[in-house]
Design an enzyme around this catalytic site. Sequence first.
Site, PDB file in Angstrom:
ATOM      1  N   GLN A 163     -85.299 -26.094  -4.027  1.00 44.80           N
ATOM      2  CA  GLN A 163     -85.515 -25.950  -5.465  1.00 44.80           C
ATOM      3  C   GLN A 163     -84.192 -25.845  -6.228  1.00 44.80           C
ATOM      4  OE1 GLN A 163     -88.051 -26.205  -7.472  1.00 44.80           O
ATOM      5  NE2 GLN A 163     -89.547 -26.608  -5.866  1.00 44.80           N
ATOM      6  N   SER A 164     -83.178 -26.506  -5.736  1.00 43.77           N
ATOM      7  CA  SER A 164     -81.837 -26.415  -6.320  1.00 43.77           C
ATOM      8  C   SER A 164     -81.764 -26.959  -7.736  1.00 43.77           C
ATOM      9  CB  SER A 164     -80.843 -27.184  -5.439  1.00 43.77           C
ATOM     10  OG  SER A 164     -79.590 -27.295  -6.070  1.00 43.77           O
TER      11      SER A 164
END
Length: 322
Positions: A72-73
């Site tokens: 989920q960067s």
Amino acid sequence: MSEVDFQARDTPIQRADPLARELGLAAGQLWIKRDDRTGLNSGGNKARKLEYLVADALEQGCDTLVTTGAAQSNHVSATAAAARATGMTCVAVLSTLGAQHQAEGNLLLDDLFEIEVVWTSPDQRQAVLAETTRQLSDQGRAPYAIPLGGTNPLGAVGYVTAAEELEHQVPGCIAVCAVGTGGTQAGLTVGLENHERVLGFDVAAVPGLADTVPEVIRDCAERLDRPQPLGTWSVDRSQAQEPYGKPTEATHEAIRLTAQTLGVVLDPVYTGRAMAGLIATSRRATLPDAPIVFVHTGGMPALFTHTYRPWFQVPSEFDPAH
């Protein structure tokens, strides 16, 4: 020094008196630097770093940005947006601890930008990033490798300029920020020229910050021919006792309090934890006697993932009897 324009300059400053009252601070003491309003969609602080990193890639004639991050960067999705905005493609080495492959949050943005993904484990990210970059070169592509979080001396320059803005907007302030890989803290420290003027809260993103961040600060200052900052680097680890990204009640409280006093939404991984740290520090009455500027570094997509769903419910129905 070359840069591209991702609308990352001169972000507004917001007076935060309603939240200050809740924390027992004086009117005019608390402010928010709205770096969540930079370009690259919800990229936040990443846009400032990428203005310099992408310019360097273009100068070198590269056609592919290669980077790494968690599933989920925020950094990865911002890098993908930057690549598309400048006519390049993006390859990302993503790591996961298991249940992060759902099409939600930043992974939706990654799909929109059609990035190419290589999955690996967190401890193998750097090695796989290097190997992937080599493979792209062997295929005849021209890759430009961007480190985790965009944190290196060149990327940190973006927050030297942010510090200059802060000094103009709220002279003499203390900057408060989340510390993931440390690039934001590093640039602010170089720009404000004093470690004591940056209060960073570790969000447990990576180990070994004491080895990496001071080096980025030193090299960034040298790159810009600026003096080394006064004092000694430090980071507050009070919010790093739980693993990276794990929901905490203090973070939940901080996000709700900020939303309900200011109408400002924080994210649950970085700014929510940093605000939790600021709230706790304020309640202990240990904040410096100076204007405080909380740097809102963006990152909202993670809030809309299953990890944080238990925090929320359907709004209550209007009751005319009340």
